[in-house]
Structures are given as structure tokens and as C-alpha cells.
Design a protein around this motif. Structure first.
Motif, PDB file in Angstrom:
ATOM      1  N   VAL A 196       0.849  -1.200   0.000  1.00 44.11           N
ATOM      2  CA  VAL A 196       0.000   0.000   0.000  1.00 44.11           C
ATOM      3  C   VAL A 196       0.881   1.245   0.000  1.00 44.11           C
ATOM      4  O   VAL A 196       0.633   2.210  -0.746  1.00 44.11           O
ATOM      5  N   MET A 197       1.921   1.220   0.833  1.00 47.34           N
ATOM      6  CA  MET A 197       2.831   2.360   0.895  1.00 47.34           C
ATOM      7  C   MET A 197       3.543   2.564  -0.447  1.00 47.34           C
ATOM      8  O   MET A 197       3.732   3.697  -0.891  1.00 47.34           O
ATOM      9  N   ASP A 198       3.914   1.480  -1.105  1.00 45.95           N
ATOM     10  CA  ASP A 198       4.559   1.562  -2.414  1.00 45.95           C
ATOM     11  C   ASP A 198       3.622   2.206  -3.432  1.00 45.95           C
ATOM     12  O   ASP A 198       4.045   3.064  -4.215  1.00 45.95           O
ATOM     13  N   ALA A 199       2.365   1.813  -3.426  1.00 40.01           N
ATOM     14  CA  ALA A 199       1.392   2.402  -4.368  1.00 40.01           C
ATOM     15  C   ALA A 199       1.246   3.903  -4.115  1.00 40.01           C
ATOM     16  O   ALA A 199       1.243   4.713  -5.058  1.00 40.01           O
ATOM     17  N   PHE A 200       1.153   4.280  -2.852  1.00 42.39           N
ATOM     18  CA  PHE A 200       1.004   5.696  -2.512  1.00 42.39           C
ATOM     19  C   PHE A 200       2.244   6.493  -2.928  1.00 42.39           C
ATOM     20  O   PHE A 200       2.134   7.552  -3.551  1.00 42.39           O
ATOM     21  N   LEU A 201       3.428   5.988  -2.582  1.00 41.83           N
ATOM     22  CA  LEU A 201       4.658   6.692  -2.930  1.00 41.83           C
ATOM     23  C   LEU A 201       4.862   6.747  -4.444  1.00 41.83           C
ATOM     24  O   LEU A 201       5.394   7.730  -4.969  1.00 41.83           O
ATOM     25  N   THR A 202       4.433   5.715  -5.151  1.00 42.02           N
ATOM     26  CA  THR A 202       4.517   5.729  -6.614  1.00 42.02           C
ATOM     27  C   THR A 202       3.678   6.868  -7.179  1.00 42.02           C
ATOM     28  O   THR A 202       4.128   7.604  -8.064  1.00 42.02           O
ATOM     29  N   LEU A 203       2.468   7.038  -6.674  1.00 46.77           N
ATOM     30  CA  LEU A 203       1.608   8.125  -7.150  1.00 46.77           C
ATOM     31  C   LEU A 203       2.210   9.491  -6.832  1.00 46.77           C
ATOM     32  O   LEU A 203       2.169  10.407  -7.656  1.00 46.77           O
ATOM     33  N   VAL A 204       2.793   9.633  -5.640  1.00 47.38           N
ATOM     34  CA  VAL A 204       3.422  10.909  -5.264  1.00 47.38           C
ATOM     35  C   VAL A 204       4.613  11.198  -6.177  1.00 47.38           C
ATOM     36  O   VAL A 204       4.794  12.327  -6.653  1.00 47.38           O
ATOM     37  N   LEU A 205       5.422  10.175  -6.440  1.00 41.95           N
ATOM     38  CA  LEU A 205       6.583  10.364  -7.315  1.00 41.95           C
ATOM     39  C   LEU A 205       6.161  10.689  -8.748  1.00 41.95           C
ATOM     40  O   LEU A 205       6.813  11.494  -9.423  1.00 41.95           O
ATOM     41  N   LEU A 206       5.094  10.061  -9.215  1.00 45.35           N
ATOM     42  CA  LEU A 206       4.609  10.350 -10.573  1.00 45.35           C
ATOM     43  C   LEU A 206       4.132  11.791 -10.694  1.00 45.35           C
ATOM     44  O   LEU A 206       4.306  12.431 -11.740  1.00 45.35           O
ATOM     45  N   GLN A 207       3.526  12.316  -9.635  1.00 41.82           N
ATOM     46  CA  GLN A 207       3.098  13.717  -9.653  1.00 41.82           C
ATOM     47  C   GLN A 207       4.297  14.654  -9.676  1.00 41.82           C
ATOM     48  O   GLN A 207       4.209  15.766 -10.178  1.00 41.82           O
ATOM     49  N   GLY A 208       5.424  14.196  -9.138  1.00 42.24           N
ATOM     50  CA  GLY A 208       6.630  15.007  -9.117  1.00 42.24           C
ATOM     51  C   GLY A 208       7.469  14.885 -10.372  1.00 42.24           C
ATOM     52  O   GLY A 208       8.555  15.450 -10.451  1.00 42.24           O
ATOM     53  N   GLY A 209       7.018  14.094 -11.352  1.00 43.57           N
ATOM     54  CA  GLY A 209       7.733  14.007 -12.606  1.00 43.57           C
ATOM     55  C   GLY A 209       8.459  12.689 -12.844  1.00 43.57           C
ATOM     56  O   GLY A 209       9.110  12.526 -13.864  1.00 43.57           O
ATOM     57  N   ALA A 210       8.358  11.743 -11.956  1.00 46.13           N
ATOM     58  CA  ALA A 210       9.001  10.439 -12.147  1.00 46.13           C
ATOM     59  C   ALA A 210       8.203   9.640 -13.184  1.00 46.13           C
ATOM     60  O   ALA A 210       7.091  10.009 -13.557  1.00 46.13           O
TER      61      ALA A 210
END
Length: 163
Positions: free
Chosen positions: A71-85
Motif C-alpha cells: 500500500v505504501m509503495d502504491a502511494f509513494l509511486t503516485l506521489v513520485l509520478l506527480q513530481g515528474g518520475a
């Protein structure tokens, strides 16, 4: 000679009773607190797959840890994608750009099914060498490493001092 019918209120006929298979939830609850199959059978020729009712408590902790890290990985993935990853996994990349809800549902479903299968097979050996229980620990360590990497990526690039 008179024939006596065995079907009746005082019958000893077992087939006249209600079928136990219709009480599914009662069976699940009863079996959860009164497990019968705690260890594999003594004779190895009984069958190749030995289902158990009771697993070690530490496997529950490992399974919950894996699911929480997922769950934490999914959340952090979404945050990173918003930051340009960018998403590296091509299957998840297709899903995440189409529907975030579908991405999250598929990620949790696949992780949950995989963890359940690994816990079910925890007493077996993978390729007759590695206990499947160790695979669970490996998945937990891999997720912890991935989360650490994602947190490091969120902090941004670190400027190293020039000597």
C-alpha cells in the motif's frame, strides 16, 4: 416378517441429518479456533499437497507487513509520478495512466493473492532447495528496500561536497 423403517425421528440414519456443507461461515469460524491440520501428514505418500488449517503466527506478521508495504509503495509511486518520475513497470504504467483506481485495485489484488499463495505453501520447498517461507521474508525485505529507495527519491538529489 415385518420390515422396520429406519427413517424417522429416532432413526440412527446419518443421511437424514442436515448437510454440514451448507453451514460455511460456522465452519470457517469453528475451524479458525479449533484447527485440525497443524502439521503435514506423517506419511509422505498420502498426497503431494498437504493443506494446513493452522500456520505460524509470524507468517501473519510477515504477510501483513508485505501488504502494508505494498500500500505504501502504491502511494509513494503516485506521489513520485506527480513530481515528474516515470513508472518503470510497463504493465503498471499502462494501468496507472488510464485509471488510478484500477492500478490500486490490481496491485492490491495481485499482492494479496500472491501472499496468500506463499503462506499456503510456506512449509514447502521452492525447487526442493529454498523453503517458501524464506521467499516471504525475501519479498518483505525487497519491499522494505523499495520503500527506502522511493523515500530517498522523494528527498531529491543530494549535493555531495566537492573535495
Amino acid at each position: 416378517m415385518k420390515r422396520v423403517s429406519r427413517v424417522g425421528p429416532h432413526s440412527h440414519e446419518r443421511r437424514a441429518r442436515a448437510d454440514r456443507r451448507h453451514r460455511v461461515w460456522w465452519s470457517v469460524c469453528y475451524g479458525s479456533f479449533n484447527p485440525r491440520r497443524r502439521t503435514p501428514p506423517r506419511r509422505l505418500d498420502d498426497s503431494r499437497f498437504h493443506s494446513l488449517d493452522w500456520h505460524s503466527p509470524h507468517l501473519l506478521a510477515v504477510a501483513i507487513g508485505i501488504l502494508l508495504l505494498s500500500v505504501m509503495d502504491a502511494f509513494l509511486t503516485l506521489v513520485l509520478l506527480q513530481g515528474g518520475a516515470a513508472e518503470v513497470n510497463p504493465i503498471m504504467a499502462v494501468l496507472i495512466y488510464r485509471s488510478v483506481a484500477m492500478f490500486a485495485a490490481l496491485k492490491m489484488g495481485m499482492t494479496g493473492a500472491g501472499v496468500m499463495l506463499l503462506v499456503l505453501l510456506a512449509r514447502y520447498r521452492f525447487m526442493r532447495l529454498l523453503p517458501v517461507e524464506w521467499v516471504l521474508y525475501g519479498v518483505l525485505i525487497a519491499y522494505a528496500t523499495l520503500i527506502s529507495y522511493e523515500v530517498w527519491m522523494l528527498k531529491g538529489p543530494v549535493d555531495l561536497p566537492i573535495l
